[in-house]
Design a protein around this motif. Structure first.
Motif: not given
Length: 82
Positions: A24-25, A52-54, A65-71
């Motif tokens: 976004g910056t 990772p921080r927003q 992260s991609l691994s935090a996506m539900p699918e």
């Protein structure tokens, strides 16, 4: 649809998209341009920014992260610096 056509369906007709590298910056950055295009050309599928921080970038939700996506997303655009 042919086998070759089926393998490209997720690219041309994704059900979900992840964009890695948008902060976004950097309004002129590749990942930010991808987000701008997704918003302004009427893409009607879920778009998630991987940062990772927003918690959001330009109104799009973020996950760390991609691994935090539900699918698993059908399409992942990677726009990070080398």
């Amino acid at each position: 649809m042919t086998e070759k056509g089926a393998s490209l369906k997720a690219f041309f007709e994704p059900r979900s998209i992840a964009v890695v590298g948008a902060s976004g910056t950097n309004k002129g950055g590749f990942a930010e341009q991808v987000l701008w295009n997704l918003r302004n050309f009427g893409v009607n599928v879920p778009v998630t920014v991987i940062h990772p921080r927003q918690s959001s970038v330009d109104g799009f939700p973020c996950l760390p992260s991609l691994s935090a996506m539900p699918e698993r997303p059908d399409l992942c655009v990677i726009g990070v610096r080398r």
